[in-house]
Design an enzyme around this catalytic site. Structure first.
Site, PDB file in Angstrom:
ATOM      1  N   HIS A 149       0.785  -1.227   0.000  1.00 56.97           N
ATOM      2  CA  HIS A 149       0.000   0.000   0.000  1.00 56.97           C
ATOM      3  C   HIS A 149       0.816   1.276   0.000  1.00 56.97           C
ATOM      4  CE1 HIS A 149      -4.192  -1.336   0.527  1.00 56.97           C
ATOM      5  NE2 HIS A 149      -3.637  -2.406   1.039  1.00 56.97           N
TER       6      HIS A 149
ATOM      7  N   LYS B 145      -9.180  13.978   3.726  1.00 52.54           N
ATOM      8  CA  LYS B 145      -8.302  12.807   3.777  1.00 52.54           C
ATOM      9  C   LYS B 145      -7.391  12.984   4.991  1.00 52.54           C
ATOM     10  CE  LYS B 145      -6.860  13.881  -0.448  1.00 52.54           C
ATOM     11  NZ  LYS B 145      -6.890  12.594  -1.118  1.00 52.54           N
ATOM     12  N   ARG B 146      -6.653  11.943   5.377  1.00 52.70           N
ATOM     13  CA  ARG B 146      -5.717  12.113   6.490  1.00 52.70           C
ATOM     14  C   ARG B 146      -4.780  13.299   6.207  1.00 52.70           C
ATOM     15  NH1 ARG B 146      -5.653   8.092  10.634  1.00 52.70           N
ATOM     16  NH2 ARG B 146      -3.876   9.299  11.395  1.00 52.70           N
TER      17      ARG B 146
ATOM     18  N   LYS C   5       0.360  14.493   1.197  1.00 50.12           N
ATOM     19  CA  LYS C   5      -0.939  14.803   0.579  1.00 50.12           C
ATOM     20  C   LYS C   5      -1.088  16.298   0.290  1.00 50.12           C
ATOM     21  CE  LYS C   5      -3.389  10.824   2.679  1.00 50.12           C
ATOM     22  NZ  LYS C   5      -4.203  10.162   1.638  1.00 50.12           N
TER      23      LYS C   5
ATOM     24  N   THR D  46      -8.665   6.628  -2.782  1.00 51.95           N
ATOM     25  CA  THR D  46     -10.016   6.175  -3.110  1.00 51.95           C
ATOM     26  C   THR D  46     -11.000   7.329  -2.933  1.00 51.95           C
ATOM     27  OG1 THR D  46     -10.205   5.319  -0.855  1.00 51.95           O
ATOM     28  CG2 THR D  46      -9.732   3.720  -2.617  1.00 51.95           C
TER      29      THR D  46
ATOM     30  N   LYS E  58     -14.470   8.377  -5.049  1.00 53.84           N
ATOM     31  CA  LYS E  58     -15.777   8.678  -4.473  1.00 53.84           C
ATOM     32  C   LYS E  58     -16.298  10.018  -4.978  1.00 53.84           C
ATOM     33  CE  LYS E  58     -14.167   6.525  -0.217  1.00 53.84           C
ATOM     34  NZ  LYS E  58     -13.539   6.892   1.079  1.00 53.84           N
TER      35      LYS E  58
HETATM   36  C1  LIG Z   1     -12.260   7.138   1.376  1.00 50.47           C
HETATM   37  C2  LIG Z   1     -11.804   7.483   2.724  1.00 50.47           C
HETATM   38  C3  LIG Z   1     -10.441   7.685   2.982  1.00 50.47           C
HETATM   39  C4  LIG Z   1      -9.392   7.631   1.900  1.00 50.47           C
HETATM   40  O1  LIG Z   1      -9.279   8.898   1.318  1.00 50.47           O
HETATM   41  P1  LIG Z   1      -8.043   9.296   0.378  1.00 50.47           P
HETATM   42  O2  LIG Z   1      -8.438  10.610  -0.179  1.00 50.47           O
HETATM   43  O3  LIG Z   1      -7.968   8.248  -0.683  1.00 50.47           O
HETATM   44  O4  LIG Z   1      -6.842   9.353   1.220  1.00 50.47           O
HETATM   45  C5  LIG Z   1     -10.050   8.014   4.267  1.00 50.47           C
HETATM   46  N1  LIG Z   1     -10.941   8.130   5.250  1.00 50.47           N
HETATM   47  C6  LIG Z   1     -12.259   7.952   5.041  1.00 50.47           C
HETATM   48  C7  LIG Z   1     -13.198   8.110   6.176  1.00 50.47           C
HETATM   49  C8  LIG Z   1     -12.731   7.612   3.785  1.00 50.47           C
HETATM   50  O5  LIG Z   1     -14.043   7.412   3.592  1.00 50.47           O
END
Ligand SMILES: *Cc1c(COP(=O)(O)O)cnc(C)c1O
Length: 818
Positions: free
Chosen positions: A366, A557-558, A563, A665, A669
């Site tokens: 990952h 995101k985190r 990032k 991901t 979304k």
């Molecule tokens: C989808 C999702 C992530 C991943 O987000 P990235 O933008 O791909 O880092 C992290 N936390 C939650 C709660 C999510 O639903």
């Protein structure tokens, strides 16, 4: 004891009256309340039980069918499952959402309030854990016998509060009111051993055997969570382990006479499943984490093998009936544990055991970030898992022998591929262990897999071409479109039918509608309604009023340097300066929404959160700015927040330094929900671009190759800063204390990094980012054209269903039919 019994009797009906009956009886018999005294939470519990009953009706038949058909099972081993709320998702997957809603409403109860009482299962940090949850949903939907194994943490991901702009963590005691989705299995309990020593002896046949003895023991007890697929026909199982002290422990300690101390020690022996490590990257060298990893591996392997042994006595069948997928290296100890059990406990020949292990296991990588590649000190291994260390040394010895044989004299190659890092304190490289112990190794997006092959695992790729393969991530369209965006889902289904829910490629049929003015208007009305819904929550919870007519620019995101939330902030500050310099200029109003948790020990990430909030304070309260720009930090980003925010996004910020985000991901979304992406050539952005077309995204910045080249040549940010007025002004404003007048030096660390090292190359990408943002504004002024592109994004996202991801794993790695 398992019978292929009589045909299943359907006990429960799904009509409104039957569900009302279930609600009333659960309220009385399970919750112990009656309608007059029931709180919304009581109703939530009653509804959860009513829905759980209906899930359970398909659960046991599914598991029995797998036994009867002797199906090959897939075991998805993951330290994290970021599931989120379950009630609404289960209703959707069972096809009873509307009837339950009707039943609840008929009983005079507010349905949304009931849903709101569910505490989400946050047994994960972010993307990796959420992927595990999406794959479970897709395995069940596709009828794949996929079983999750993980840890039932008492405390999952912490709750994030923002106090005076700073992140404050508080523990999330998610089990406080009981978890209606789990079934305790006190009868399914296995010993897990730690410590002790290894003795070698010769058995009666003269074979050398190892005995691991004088160990300490902890028990792992199972909790089962049913995972219903869409359509409800398949309900798979997620088994989570909790730590319990052993009976011997209890006897020994309690008999010693000090009752209170014994209880305390007992509690201590049960700490293994207490808490999820809240770091997105690994917590290096933390003994408790190491033990957690082995704890869930050892329990799961015993469970998997005992299930296998019920139906089979021929060990050679193991890879035909069992596939073990390692979600990152956290469960990589499976490789050594499976060897230990096969060789030491079942007396299987070492080389045969090794062939079986490799044919059974597969590993998903990952991350390429060096700080995230797990290694454990040999010392720690020696102390906690001495027999496993022996096994790893032996496996490594044989592996290196083979490499030496194929590449005589290449000692540097041996050093590079060894499972043991010999530099400094000796460490076990868990990634290398996972690679040599697996028949397949995969990355999670094409670019990431390519980089795996050319960087961290290039030697392995040469030694074993074809073993490393790509499985681009996906997300489940059930949760991330049907459930979270009912307005868009209904609009889509009204045009192309409902098949897209399980065949996401069908969204292609929307393409012609992008040119249809009426459809564009409907599409934009749905987006607007989602923005209104989000604006209401933001106003209620944060007291910030935002205009839903603004462009909603979202980065959730985190929080991590790679990032590049800071790059976003630099753009915000530049925009702010430009507005102030020229308040009468006609700008596209924007709301910049940022959310995400920082690991509690990651001080710089926490400082970035503070900067975002300080900038928000200044910008949002500047009368010269007004609605032209607002900044909102959404606290406690979790799955439920994601479900609210994703459908309201106009612009999806995916701006990591190229080569650092394995897949992402969140990008999928938002695009699936009709946002346009502003992003770099990184992770799955590359494949999203291939699908939706470069003209329907805002791409900018260095490529991964250019990033690598710049770093080799030695990048210095000063020239880039000097050359760009906007950038220079933004950094100067931060440095001057403009956003932190109470403590002008507060962001010194951030300024220092930006001006002196800038490892993630924000300053190099800044100009390109600004230009891309100008293209965003320009397009947003042309609403029909913006909507046309947004519709094309939705229409072309079929590839990013986790159903497609699971089908590829099933075909290329697990060897199971879909
Ligand atoms: C989808 C999702 C992530 C991943 O987000 P990235 O933008 O791909 O880092 C992290 N936390 C939650 C709660 C999510 O639903």
């Amino acid at each position: 004891m398992r019978r292929v019994g009589p045909p299943v009797v359907k006990l429960l009906d799904d009509d409104v009256e039957s569900i009302k009956y279930s609600l009333a009886s659960h309220l009385l018999y399970s919750v112990g309340k009656e309608p007059i005294s029931a709180t919304a939470r009581d109703w939530f519990m009653a509804a959860a039980y009513a829905v759980r009953d209906r899930v359970s009706e398909h659960w046991m038949p599914t598991l029995n069918r797998y036994y009867a058909e002797d199906r090959k099972r897939v075991y998805y081993m993951s330290m994290e499952f970021l599931i989120g709320r379950t009630l609404s998702n289960s209703m959707i997957n069972l096809g009873i959402y509307d009837t339950v809603k009707q039943a609840v409403t008929d009983m005079g109860v507010d349905f949304d309030e009931v849903l709101g009482w569910e505490v989400e299962a946050a047994l994960g940090n972010g993307g990796l854990g959420r992927l595990a949850a999406c794959l479970l949903d897709s395995m069940a939907t596709l009828g794949v016998p996929g079983f999750g194994y993980g840890i039932r943490y008492d405390y999952g991901m912490f709750t994030q509060h923002v106090e005076h702009g700073w992140q404050v963590e508080s523990p999330e005691n998610w089990l406080r009111y009981g978890n209606p989705w789990e079934f305790a299995r006190p009868g399914i309990i296995y010993p897990v051993r730690f410590g002790g020593r290894v003795v070698h002896y010769k058995d009666v046949l003269g074979h050398t055997r190892a005995q691991w003895m004088d160990t300490e023991e902890v028990m792992a007890m199972a909790y089962d969570v049913p995972i219903p697929g869409y359509g409800g026909k398949t309900v798979n199982n997620l088994r989570l382990w909790t730590a319990k002290s052993t009976r011997e422990f209890d006897l020994k300690y309690f008999n010693a006479g000090n009752y209170i101390e014994a209880v305390r020690d007992k509690a201590e022996s049960e700490t293994l499943s207490k808490v999820l490590y809240p770091s997105d990257l690994t917590d290096r060298g933390k003994e408790l984490r190491f033990k957690q990893e082995y704890f869930f591996v050892a329990a799961s392997i015993q469970d998997i093998l005992s299930r296998f042994r019920k139906a089979h006595s021929d060990w050679d069948k193991l890879p035909d009936k069992v596939a073990v997928q390692l979600n990152d290296t956290h469960p990589a100890m499976v490789v050594a544990e499976l060897m230990r059990v096969l060789v030491d406990e079942y007396q299987i020949d070492w080389h045969r055991a090794w062939a079986l292990t490799r044919a059974t296991c597969a590993y998903t990588n990952h991350t390429l970030l060096p700080e995230a590649l797990e290694t454990w000190p040999v010392d720690l291994f020696q102390r906690v898992l001495p027999r496993h260390l022996e096994i790893i040394f032996q496996l490594n010895h044989e592996f290196l022998q083979e490499v030496r044989h194929r590449h005589p004299g290449d000692n540097d190659l041996l050093r590079r591929v060894s499972v043991i890092a010999e530099e400094g304190d000796r460490r076990v490289r868990m990634g290398h262990l996972a690679v040599i112990g697996s028949h397949k190794v995969n990355g999670v997006a094409a670019i990431h897999t390519g980089l795996m092959k050319s960087t961290i695992f290039s030697d392995f790729d040469h030694l074993n071409p074809g073993k490393i393969n790509n499985k681009t991530n996906g997300v489940t369209p059930r949760r991330w479109l049907l459930l979270s965006n009912p307005g868009l889902a209904a609009l889509i289904s009204g045009k192309i039918g409902k098949d897209w829910v399980i065949h996401l490629d069908q969204l292609k049929k929307l393409e012609p509608l992008a040119a249809d003015a009426e459809f564009r208007t409907q599409f934009s009305a749905v987006k607007h309604a989602n923005k209104v819904r989000l604006a209401e929550v933001i106003s209620q919870r944060l007291g910030v009023d935002i205009n839903p007519a603004s462009l909603f620019d979202v980065q959730i995101k985190r929080i991590h340097e790679y990032k590049r939330q800071l790059l976003n902030v630099l753009h915000v500050i530049s925009r702010y300066s430009r507005i102030r310099a020229n308040p009468l200029v006609d700008v596209v109003p924007r709301v910049v929404i940022i959310g995400g948790k920082a690991a509690p020990g990651y001080l710089l990430a926490k400082l970035i959160i503070k900067l975002i909030n300080d900038v928000a304070d200044v910008v949002n309260n500047d009368p010269l700015v007004g609605d032209k720009l607002k900044v909102v930090f959404v606290p406690n980003y979790n799955v439920s927040t994601a479900e609210l925010v994703m459908p309201a996004a106009d612009l999806s910020e995916q701006i990591s330094t190229a080569g650092t985000e394995a897949s992402g991901t969140g990008n999928m979304k938002m695009s699936m929900n009709g946002a346009l992406t502003i992003g770099t050539w990184d992770g799955a952005n590359v494949e999203i671009c291939e699908e939706v077309g470069e003209e329907n995204m805002f791409l900018f910045g260095l490529t991964a190759q250019e990033v690598a080249r710049l770093r080799i040549d030695g990048y210095s940010p000063r020239a880039a800063i000097a050359a760009n007025q906007d950038l220079k002004r933004a950094i100067d404003l931060i440095a001057s204390g403009y956003f932190s007048p109470d403590e002008p030096e507060r962001f010194g660390a951030i300024v220092d990094i930006l001006t002196n090292s800038d490892h993630y190359l924000l300053t190099a990408d800044f100009a390109g980012y600004m230009t891309a943002q100008e293209r965003v504004d320009e397009l947003y002024r042309d609403q029909p054209e913006w909507n046309r592109k947004a519709i094309l994004n939705v229409a072309r996202m079929g590839k990013f269903s986790s159903d497609r991801t699971v089908s590829e794993y099933a075909r290329d790695i697990w060897g199971v039919p879909v």
